[in-house]
Each structure stands twice: as C-alpha cells, then as structure tokens.
Design a protein around this motif. Sequence first.
Motif, short mmCIF file in Angstrom:
data_model
loop_
_atom_site.label_atom_id
_atom_site.label_comp_id
_atom_site.label_asym_id
_atom_site.label_seq_id
_atom_site.Cartn_x
_atom_site.Cartn_y
_atom_site.Cartn_z
N VAL A 8 0.82 -1.21 0.00
CA VAL A 8 0.00 0.00 0.00
C VAL A 8 0.85 1.26 0.00
O VAL A 8 2.04 1.23 0.32
CB VAL A 8 -0.92 0.05 1.25
N ASP A 9 0.20 2.35 -0.32
CA ASP A 9 0.70 3.69 -0.05
C ASP A 9 -0.11 4.15 1.15
O ASP A 9 -1.32 4.38 1.04
CB ASP A 9 0.46 4.62 -1.24
N PRO A 10 0.53 4.28 2.32
CA PRO A 10 -0.23 4.71 3.50
C PRO A 10 -0.86 6.08 3.29
O PRO A 10 -0.42 6.86 2.43
CB PRO A 10 0.84 4.78 4.60
N THR A 17 5.25 12.77 10.25
CA THR A 17 5.22 12.65 11.70
C THR A 17 5.31 11.20 12.17
O THR A 17 5.96 10.91 13.15
CB THR A 17 3.94 13.28 12.29
N LEU A 18 4.67 10.30 11.45
CA LEU A 18 4.63 8.91 11.90
C LEU A 18 5.37 7.95 10.97
O LEU A 18 5.83 6.90 11.41
CB LEU A 18 3.17 8.46 12.04
N LEU A 19 5.45 8.28 9.70
CA LEU A 19 6.13 7.42 8.73
C LEU A 19 7.02 8.27 7.84
O LEU A 19 6.78 9.46 7.65
CB LEU A 19 5.12 6.68 7.84
N THR A 20 8.02 7.63 7.27
CA THR A 20 8.91 8.26 6.31
C THR A 20 8.64 7.66 4.94
O THR A 20 8.56 6.43 4.82
CB THR A 20 10.38 8.00 6.71
N PRO A 21 8.47 8.50 3.91
CA PRO A 21 8.29 7.92 2.57
C PRO A 21 9.46 7.00 2.22
O PRO A 21 10.61 7.31 2.52
CB PRO A 21 8.27 9.14 1.65
N ARG A 22 9.15 5.87 1.62
CA ARG A 22 10.17 4.88 1.27
C ARG A 22 10.00 4.49 -0.20
O ARG A 22 8.88 4.29 -0.65
CB ARG A 22 10.05 3.64 2.14
N PRO A 23 11.12 4.34 -0.91
CA PRO A 23 11.01 3.97 -2.32
C PRO A 23 10.38 2.59 -2.52
O PRO A 23 9.70 2.36 -3.52
CB PRO A 23 12.45 4.00 -2.82
N ASP A 24 10.57 1.69 -1.57
CA ASP A 24 10.01 0.34 -1.69
C ASP A 24 8.54 0.29 -1.26
O ASP A 24 7.86 -0.68 -1.53
CB ASP A 24 10.80 -0.65 -0.84
N GLY A 25 8.08 1.30 -0.55
CA GLY A 25 6.69 1.33 -0.10
C GLY A 25 6.48 0.61 1.22
O GLY A 25 7.41 0.34 1.97
N GLY A 97 11.23 -3.66 2.08
CA GLY A 97 12.61 -3.30 1.88
C GLY A 97 13.37 -4.39 1.18
O GLY A 97 12.93 -5.54 1.10
N THR A 98 14.47 -3.99 0.64
CA THR A 98 15.39 -4.97 0.08
C THR A 98 16.45 -5.21 1.12
O THR A 98 16.88 -4.30 1.80
CB THR A 98 16.03 -4.44 -1.22
N GLY A 99 16.83 -6.41 1.26
CA GLY A 99 17.83 -6.74 2.28
C GLY A 99 17.16 -7.45 3.43
O GLY A 99 16.05 -7.90 3.36
N GLY A 100 17.86 -7.52 4.53
CA GLY A 100 17.32 -8.17 5.71
C GLY A 100 17.33 -9.68 5.56
O GLY A 100 18.08 -10.27 4.78
#
Length: 107
Positions: A8-10, A17-25, A97-100
């Motif tokens: 999703v796109d939150p 304030t609560l989330l940071t935009p991320r390229p992976d979503g 995310g990628t990784g982990g």
Amino acid sequence: MTIETNTVDPPSELFGTLLTPRPDGYVSLVVRDTGIGMRPEIVAQVFDPFFTTKAQGGGVGLGLAMAHGAVKQAGGHISVASDLGVGTTFTVYLPLGTGGAGAAAQR
C-alpha cells in the motif's frame, strides 16, 4: 474476524510525523472484527503500557503496548479505529525493503 495484507501507499497524513516515505513502499496488515467495539476513551489509551480493561489479575496491559513498540522500532505505524456496536480495526504499516532476512536467505 478478517485479516488482510496488501502492499500500500499509507495515507498521506501519516507521512512526516509517523512514517517516512520509502522507495520500496509499505505493506499493511489489517485485522478487523465485528465485535462490540470500544468507546473513544478506551481507543485513546489502548497502546498505553499497563492499560487494561480486564479485571484485576486478568491481564497486565502490555500486549498492545509491546506490539506498538515493535512496529515503531521496525519503522512502521499501527493505528486503531473502533465503532461501538460495529467492531474494531487495527492497521499495521510496515516498510517493505530490500535486504534483511529475505536477502540473506537468497544468498
């Protein structure tokens, strides 16, 4: 009870304030019931440590507080919405995310 997962796109109001935009979503986990719901004053405290509506000895009030902490530590957000007589919905947003662990398993 229903459980849903989606990529999703939150909602935009969560960003900054609560989330940071991320390229992976993000991925969402939605848990919804059709129970009796919660009064607004209960909803306002539901993630507070040691808050419980159970009788003394029936619970310590740490479950949702711990879930909130774990989700936040993972870079996500958890919210609750409830209507009396209709039910309650918990929505968890976790960063994709990628990784982990997934990437390590592919090596």
